[in-house]
Design a protein around this motif. Structure first.
Motif, PDB file in Angstrom:
ATOM      1  N   PRO A 109       0.811  -1.229   0.000  1.00 50.13           N
ATOM      2  CA  PRO A 109       0.000   0.000   0.000  1.00 50.13           C
ATOM      3  C   PRO A 109       0.840   1.274   0.000  1.00 50.13           C
ATOM      4  N   ARG A 110       1.904   1.309   0.778  1.00 55.45           N
ATOM      5  CA  ARG A 110       2.744   2.497   0.833  1.00 55.45           C
ATOM      6  C   ARG A 110       3.422   2.752  -0.524  1.00 55.45           C
ATOM      7  N   ASP A 111       3.806   1.650  -1.194  1.00 55.27           N
ATOM      8  CA  ASP A 111       4.402   1.796  -2.532  1.00 55.27           C
ATOM      9  C   ASP A 111       3.389   2.404  -3.508  1.00 55.27           C
ATOM     10  N   ILE A 112       2.125   1.977  -3.373  1.00 57.92           N
ATOM     11  CA  ILE A 112       1.077   2.515  -4.249  1.00 57.92           C
ATOM     12  C   ILE A 112       0.966   4.032  -4.046  1.00 57.92           C
ATOM     13  N   GLU A 113       1.000   4.456  -2.766  1.00 57.24           N
ATOM     14  CA  GLU A 113       0.908   5.893  -2.457  1.00 57.24           C
ATOM     15  C   GLU A 113       2.088   6.658  -3.047  1.00 57.24           C
ATOM     16  N   ASN A 114       3.276   6.035  -2.980  1.00 66.29           N
ATOM     17  CA  ASN A 114       4.498   6.712  -3.447  1.00 66.29           C
ATOM     18  C   ASN A 114       4.781   6.472  -4.927  1.00 66.29           C
ATOM     19  N   ASN A 115       3.920   5.663  -5.563  1.00 65.93           N
ATOM     20  CA  ASN A 115       4.117   5.309  -6.982  1.00 65.93           C
ATOM     21  C   ASN A 115       5.481   4.646  -7.211  1.00 65.93           C
ATOM     22  N   THR A 116       5.852   3.746  -6.270  1.00 66.97           N
ATOM     23  CA  THR A 116       7.149   3.059  -6.360  1.00 66.97           C
ATOM     24  C   THR A 116       6.970   1.557  -6.194  1.00 66.97           C
ATOM     25  N   VAL A 117       8.041   0.833  -6.489  1.00 65.63           N
ATOM     26  CA  VAL A 117       8.073  -0.612  -6.312  1.00 65.63           C
ATOM     27  C   VAL A 117       9.505  -1.007  -5.928  1.00 65.63           C
ATOM     28  N   GLU A 118       9.632  -2.021  -5.071  1.00 65.53           N
ATOM     29  CA  GLU A 118      10.962  -2.503  -4.686  1.00 65.53           C
ATOM     30  C   GLU A 118      11.394  -3.590  -5.670  1.00 65.53           C
ATOM     31  N   VAL A 119      12.597  -3.454  -6.210  1.00 67.68           N
ATOM     32  CA  VAL A 119      13.130  -4.412  -7.184  1.00 67.68           C
ATOM     33  C   VAL A 119      14.353  -5.110  -6.587  1.00 67.68           C
ATOM     34  N   ALA A 120      14.314  -6.446  -6.542  1.00 67.19           N
ATOM     35  CA  ALA A 120      15.436  -7.226  -6.003  1.00 67.19           C
ATOM     36  C   ALA A 120      16.074  -8.031  -7.128  1.00 67.19           C
ATOM     37  N   ARG A 121      17.394  -7.906  -7.261  1.00 62.81           N
ATOM     38  CA  ARG A 121      18.143  -8.653  -8.277  1.00 62.81           C
ATOM     39  C   ARG A 121      18.651  -9.965  -7.699  1.00 62.81           C
ATOM     40  N   ARG A 122      18.457 -11.053  -8.434  1.00 63.95           N
ATOM     41  CA  ARG A 122      18.944 -12.354  -7.949  1.00 63.95           C
ATOM     42  C   ARG A 122      20.458 -12.493  -8.105  1.00 63.95           C
ATOM     43  N   ASP A 123      21.031 -11.888  -9.140  1.00 66.65           N
ATOM     44  CA  ASP A 123      22.458 -12.092  -9.397  1.00 66.65           C
ATOM     45  C   ASP A 123      23.343 -11.408  -8.362  1.00 66.65           C
ATOM     46  N   THR A 124      22.913 -10.241  -7.867  1.00 64.25           N
ATOM     47  CA  THR A 124      23.725  -9.498  -6.893  1.00 64.25           C
ATOM     48  C   THR A 124      23.116  -9.484  -5.502  1.00 64.25           C
ATOM     49  N   LEU A 125      21.872  -9.963  -5.379  1.00 66.14           N
ATOM     50  CA  LEU A 125      21.137  -9.955  -4.112  1.00 66.14           C
ATOM     51  C   LEU A 125      20.973  -8.543  -3.556  1.00 66.14           C
ATOM     52  N   THR A 126      20.887  -7.566  -4.467  1.00 68.78           N
ATOM     53  CA  THR A 126      20.700  -6.178  -4.065  1.00 68.78           C
ATOM     54  C   THR A 126      19.266  -5.737  -4.360  1.00 68.78           C
ATOM     55  N   LYS A 127      18.818  -4.667  -3.650  1.00 68.35           N
ATOM     56  CA  LYS A 127      17.462  -4.149  -3.820  1.00 68.35           C
ATOM     57  C   LYS A 127      17.514  -2.660  -4.135  1.00 68.35           C
ATOM     58  N   GLU A 128      16.464  -2.202  -4.823  1.00 61.19           N
ATOM     59  CA  GLU A 128      16.370  -0.788  -5.178  1.00 61.19           C
ATOM     60  C   GLU A 128      14.895  -0.421  -5.286  1.00 61.19           C
ATOM     61  N   VAL A 129      14.554   0.771  -4.836  1.00 60.53           N
ATOM     62  CA  VAL A 129      13.189   1.277  -4.969  1.00 60.53           C
ATOM     63  C   VAL A 129      13.141   2.168  -6.200  1.00 60.53           C
ATOM     64  N   VAL A 130      12.229   1.849  -7.142  1.00 59.75           N
ATOM     65  CA  VAL A 130      12.149   2.611  -8.388  1.00 59.75           C
ATOM     66  C   VAL A 130      10.713   3.042  -8.648  1.00 59.75           C
ATOM     67  N   ALA A 131      10.554   4.028  -9.513  1.00 58.84           N
ATOM     68  CA  ALA A 131       9.226   4.531  -9.865  1.00 58.84           C
ATOM     69  C   ALA A 131       8.471   3.518 -10.712  1.00 58.84           C
ATOM     70  N   ILE A 132       7.159   3.430 -10.476  1.00 62.32           N
ATOM     71  CA  ILE A 132       6.318   2.538 -11.272  1.00 62.32           C
ATOM     72  C   ILE A 132       6.229   3.036 -12.717  1.00 62.32           C
ATOM     73  N   ASP A 133       6.202   4.370 -12.878  1.00 61.53           N
ATOM     74  CA  ASP A 133       6.187   4.930 -14.230  1.00 61.53           C
ATOM     75  C   ASP A 133       7.473   4.510 -14.951  1.00 61.53           C
ATOM     76  N   GLY A 134       7.338   3.919 -16.134  1.00 61.81           N
ATOM     77  CA  GLY A 134       8.511   3.481 -16.895  1.00 61.81           C
ATOM     78  C   GLY A 134       9.117   2.188 -16.397  1.00 61.81           C
ATOM     79  N   ILE A 135       8.374   1.442 -15.563  1.00 56.46           N
ATOM     80  CA  ILE A 135       8.916   0.210 -14.997  1.00 56.46           C
ATOM     81  C   ILE A 135       9.233  -0.813 -16.088  1.00 56.46           C
ATOM     82  N   ASP A 136       8.474  -0.779 -17.200  1.00 57.11           N
ATOM     83  CA  ASP A 136       8.729  -1.741 -18.276  1.00 57.11           C
ATOM     84  C   ASP A 136      10.091  -1.492 -18.919  1.00 57.11           C
ATOM     85  N   ASP A 137      10.438  -0.221 -19.133  1.00 57.58           N
ATOM     86  CA  ASP A 137      11.764   0.110 -19.667  1.00 57.58           C
ATOM     87  C   ASP A 137      12.853  -0.305 -18.687  1.00 57.58           C
TER      88      ASP A 137
END
Length: 491
Positions: free
Chosen positions: A365-393
């Protein structure tokens, strides 16, 4: 670390066996030495199969299918070939069962003995060349460039899932040509296709080379190979392409009228890769947390996990996620929205990590409010919060980055584990303490090759096609050597 998964540093073999089963790739079957490939494992194999099939067809090949059973007499026609496979053959002797008169279940009917025993296909050169005899009369019928996707049986006593099983899946190409040059070019073309697939899709760097006479395919005049290095420092032969000369054409009397009207024997090649590539994929990239899959071969490239407490939260998240899923699918990304309510998010995170899913998106829900999503990479085991807009790119670009990073990591590892040596003592020390690929001079004799194998268990993986071609002296005998060859302990 994945729960209950042995660390690679503790027991690499045990880690591999556990990972294959815990990640739902395969399991042992009721038939000794044979495996069940589970849906997730088979989905990876299908991705491999689809890409390889396209590459074969792009180089002018067609798919066909030939019998599983081969008359025993066919194997007697090519002496080297039968010698190479005789100890691995499963043989069908009878064609019927019956109820035991004594009530002890089903028995083989002794009256149903075959006139000639049938060999369960260990490889198909013999049955295919017996068939090609009917297809070829003149140069106009050539070339024939067939491939078949099939299963084969080689009766292995010591087995390991994907790496060595009594029955396994593979493809085998069998081509017929009017000239020696065409057959050689085909052999070289296909080993390059395998190398491109391994490196561009599997993310596994390979060395292309030629096998020694001792190591080449039974019945071949030359065997080309791609050799990959696993994380335990052992090599894995990952694909082979064979120049068969006219051996099988002569054995099965396959002749053609050339352009001058003269009769000649056909020239041949054969080439294949198997589900052993699954083993290579696992051992080259995976870690103590589970599988690490290159995006191009991952059945699920992106897993999306909702974080919610109420149905209202889930409904809001689902509206946003449905748009993300649609955009990603339009970009050709395979994505799974895991909104199942029988597992907590933490369990799902660990499961997708174990299964090697390249990217995991978490959204609440908080991500929806902030228009963000948490992205976790399997290769590096790192995480990043990015904007939902342009998520496909963002996601499509990141998948390419992950693919490249996985390959680079494996390439750097291979470089670190590749050593040039000049003496036999140095060779044995490096082999024992460091492992990996060892580049050393060899005098070209089978005797020296066998001595090294018996004393160290290392084999010549290949005579590399590229690299340092500087002559030198054999590390064992001191005799002249044309170039360094690649040694390693191997699966």
């Amino acid at each position: 670390m994945a729960k209950g998964l042995t660390k690679r540093s503790v027991d690499y073999s045990q880690w591999y066996n556990e990972l294959v089963m815990k990640a739902d790739l395969a399991e042992n079957s009721a038939v000794r030495g044979c495996m069940v490939i589970k849906p997730y494992g088979y989905a990876i194999w299908e991705k491999m199969q689809q890409q390889l099939d396209k590459m074969f067809k792009d180089t002018g090949h067609e798919n066909a299918y030939f019998p599983l059973f081969i008359p025993k007499s066919f194997f007697s026609k090519e002496a080297d070939h039968v010698e190479g496979f005789a100890k691995e053959c499963a043989v069908v002797t009878h064609y019927r069962l019956k109820n035991d008169p004594d009530g002890n279940g089903v028995v083989v009917d002794p009256d149903a003995k075959l006139e000639e025993e049938l060999i369960v296909r260990p490889t198909s050169e013999t049955i295919i060349w017996n068939t090609y005899k009917n297809w070829i009369q003149s140069y106009r019928d050539l070339p024939i460039k067939c491939n078949q996707w099939a299963n084969v049986v080689r009766w292995e006593m010591r087995t390991r899932l994907f790496l060595r099983t009594a029955e396994f899946l593979w493809q085998e190409g069998h081509t017929a040509h009017a000239t020696k040059q065409e057959a050689l070019e085909e052999t070289e073309t296909m080993i390059q296709v395998y190398a491109d697939f391994a490196q561009q899709y599997m993310g596994v760097p390979v060395i292309q080379g030629v096998k020694t006479a001792n190591e080449r395919f039974a019945g071949a005049l030359e065997t080309y190979t791609i050799e990959a290095l696993m994380q335990d420092g052992k090599a894995l032969q990952s694909g082979t392409s064979h120049f068969l000369g006219q051996n099988f054409a002569k054995a099965f009397d396959v002749k053609f009228a050339n352009k001058e009207g003269k009769e000649d024997y056909v020239w041949a090649s054969s080439w294949g890769v198997s589900t052993r590539l699954m083993g290579a994929l696992i051992m080259a990239h995976s870690d103590d947390y589970g599988l690490v899959l290159p995006p191009k071969l991952a059945p699920i490239q992106v897993a999306i996990v909702p974080i919610y407490k109420s149905k209202e939260d889930l409904d809001k998240i689902s509206v946003v996620v449905d748009e993300i899923v649609l955009k990603l699918k339009q970009r050709g990304v395979s994505v799974k929205f895991d909104d199942s309510d029988n597992r907590k998010p933490g369990w799902k995170f660990a499961q997708y990590e174990l299964k090697g899913v390249p990217l995991r998106l978490a959204i609440g829900p908080r991500d929806i409010e902030n228009n963000t999503v948490e992205v976790a990479r399997r290769d590096t085991l790192t995480k990043e919060v990015v904007a939902i807009d342009g998520i496909d790119d963002y996601v499509t670009e990141l998948l390419d980055v992950i693919q490249d990073n996985i390959y680079k990591k494996a390439l750097d590892f291979r470089a670190e584990k590749t050593t040039e040596v000049n003496s036999y003592d140095e060779f044995k020390e490096i082999l024992e303490k460091k492992g990996g690929f060892i580049l050393a001079h060899w005098d070209g004799t089978a005797e020296t090759e066998q001595k090294i194998k018996e004393e160290t268990k290392a084999t010549i993986r290949c005579i590399p096609l590229e690299g340092d071609k500087t002559p030198g002296k054999c590390m064992v005998t001191g005799k002249p050597s044309l170039q360094r060859v690649v040694f390693a302990k191997a699966y």
